[in-house]
Write an enzyme that holds these catalytic residues in place. Structure first.
Site, PDB file in Angstrom:
ATOM      1  N   LYS A 184       0.835  -1.214   0.000  1.00  0.00           N
ATOM      2  CA  LYS A 184       0.000   0.000   0.000  1.00  0.00           C
ATOM      3  C   LYS A 184       0.867   1.261   0.000  1.00  0.00           C
ATOM      4  O   LYS A 184       0.662   2.170  -0.799  1.00  0.00           O
ATOM      5  CB  LYS A 184      -0.947   0.006   1.213  1.00  0.00           C
ATOM      6  CG  LYS A 184      -1.916  -1.173   1.242  1.00  0.00           C
ATOM      7  CD  LYS A 184      -2.877  -1.103   2.396  1.00  0.00           C
ATOM      8  CE  LYS A 184      -2.227  -1.201   3.767  1.00  0.00           C
ATOM      9  NZ  LYS A 184      -1.502  -2.476   4.020  1.00  0.00           N
TER      10      LYS A 184
ATOM     11  N   ARG B 128      -9.533   0.828   9.077  1.00  0.00           N
ATOM     12  CA  ARG B 128      -9.078  -0.527   9.386  1.00  0.00           C
ATOM     13  C   ARG B 128     -10.147  -1.303  10.159  1.00  0.00           C
ATOM     14  O   ARG B 128      -9.931  -2.468  10.470  1.00  0.00           O
ATOM     15  CB  ARG B 128      -7.813  -0.460  10.244  1.00  0.00           C
ATOM     16  CG  ARG B 128      -6.516  -0.682   9.442  1.00  0.00           C
ATOM     17  CD  ARG B 128      -5.377  -0.559  10.426  1.00  0.00           C
ATOM     18  NE  ARG B 128      -4.175  -1.224  10.029  1.00  0.00           N
ATOM     19  CZ  ARG B 128      -3.102  -0.607   9.531  1.00  0.00           C
ATOM     20  NH1 ARG B 128      -3.125   0.674   9.304  1.00  0.00           N
ATOM     21  NH2 ARG B 128      -2.005  -1.299   9.254  1.00  0.00           N
TER      22      ARG B 128
ATOM     23  N   ARG C 298      11.536  -5.598   4.901  1.00  0.00           N
ATOM     24  CA  ARG C 298      11.222  -4.179   4.652  1.00  0.00           C
ATOM     25  C   ARG C 298      12.189  -3.266   5.390  1.00  0.00           C
ATOM     26  O   ARG C 298      12.542  -3.516   6.544  1.00  0.00           O
ATOM     27  CB  ARG C 298       9.791  -3.889   5.108  1.00  0.00           C
ATOM     28  CG  ARG C 298       9.476  -2.403   5.114  1.00  0.00           C
ATOM     29  CD  ARG C 298       8.015  -2.103   5.075  1.00  0.00           C
ATOM     30  NE  ARG C 298       7.266  -2.562   6.231  1.00  0.00           N
ATOM     31  CZ  ARG C 298       5.939  -2.442   6.330  1.00  0.00           C
ATOM     32  NH1 ARG C 298       5.248  -1.893   5.356  1.00  0.00           N
ATOM     33  NH2 ARG C 298       5.321  -2.876   7.400  1.00  0.00           N
TER      34      ARG C 298
ATOM     35  N   ARG D   1      -0.137  -8.996  13.635  1.00  0.00           N
ATOM     36  CA  ARG D   1      -0.751  -7.984  12.759  1.00  0.00           C
ATOM     37  C   ARG D   1      -1.592  -8.638  11.673  1.00  0.00           C
ATOM     38  O   ARG D   1      -2.631  -8.121  11.283  1.00  0.00           O
ATOM     39  CB  ARG D   1       0.347  -7.103  12.146  1.00  0.00           C
ATOM     40  CG  ARG D   1       0.983  -6.195  13.169  1.00  0.00           C
ATOM     41  CD  ARG D   1       2.253  -5.578  12.657  1.00  0.00           C
ATOM     42  NE  ARG D   1       2.006  -4.631  11.588  1.00  0.00           N
ATOM     43  CZ  ARG D   1       2.949  -4.186  10.775  1.00  0.00           C
ATOM     44  NH1 ARG D   1       4.179  -4.599  10.909  1.00  0.00           N
ATOM     45  NH2 ARG D   1       2.650  -3.323   9.841  1.00  0.00           N
TER      46      ARG D   1
END
Ligand code: ADP
Ligand code: AMP
Length: 212
Positions: free
Chosen positions: A13, A88, A124, A168
């Site tokens: 995203k 969310r 990441r 998560r």
């Protein structure tokens, strides 16, 4: 153009948001980035949010909805915006609908299977200054650990550890995935395959947005 980006953590995203925001000239609004800024500035909100974020949990709706409402009232959002990481929960989506005068145009789901996510998130690296996102294997910076955009030293997010990523993902499938149905029922859901190469995903997104 008013766009909401959907997809699991690590779907891409943030990576796509930077390109969409540049191409379509709309502000990129990331609630994750807003919370991280508050944490680094040690604000009251940042101190409260940190406890949840470190555990991989969602920051409560009461703390999240108001900061977005406030941000969307800024002049730069008049002709559109790109929301990344918000809403969310269904409660956040309903709140968003209630404070917009016109409904959002597109909810863009970047689809990536759960099995691909762990490698994406643990590899990441992010720029703490400008928010650019890299990957040690799939999207490395030109100079190791230096941001291509602003030259700052890259970091690994604390919540990108193996344990927190698992939490998560559970949170995503329980609390956020229901938004796919929410936006489908409003006829604004579009889907792209997020497993393709970053540039191809962006081409697919432009195709979808052009059709909407
Ligand atoms: P999100 O904002 O959805 O959490 P990011 O945009 O930060 O996800 O991307 C998560 C990680 O995956 C980053 O390391 C990024 O460089 C990498 N990534 C993003 N898109 C792709 C892609 N299409 N293929 C491979 N890796 C990707
Ligand atoms: P992100 O940068 O989008 O991956 O978000 C990082 C973390 O910030 C999430 O794991 C949550 O703890 C918190 N967060 C970001 N956006 C929201 C939101 N809309 N609602 C609740 N928590 C959020």
């Amino acid at each position: 153009m008013k766009i909401v980006l959907l997809g699991p953590p690590g779907a891409g995203k943030g990576t796509q948001a930077k390109q969409i925001s540049n191409d379509y000239n709309i502000p990129h609004i990331s609630t994750g980035d807003m919370f991280r800024k508050n944490i680094s500035e040690k604000t009251e909100l940042g101190i409260k949010a940190k406890g949840y974020m470190d555990k991989g949990l969602l920051v409560p709706d009461e703390l999240t909805i108001d900061i977005v409402k406030d941000r969307l009232s800024n002049e730069d959002c008049k002709n559109g915006f790109l929301l990344d990481g918000f809403p969310r929960t269904v409660k956040q989506a309903e709140a968003l609908d209630s404070f917009l005068t016109e409904p959002i145009d597109t909810a863009l789901l970047i689809e990536v299977p759960r099995d691909n996510i762990l490698e994406r998130m643990t590899g990441r690296r992010v720029c703490p200054k400008c928010g650019a996102s890299y990957h040690i294997k799939f999207n490395p910076s030109k100079i190791e650990m230096k941001c291509d955009v602003c030259g700052s030293e890259l970091i690994q997010r604390k919540d990108d550890s193996v344990e927190t990523v698992a939490e998560r993902l559970d949170v995503y499938y329980k609390q956020t995935e229901p938004l796919v149905e929410y936006y489908k029922s409003k006829n604004v859901l579009c889907t792209v395959d997020g497993t393709k190469d970053i540039n191809i995903v962006f081409e697919d997104i432009k195709d979808v947005l052009g059709r909407n």
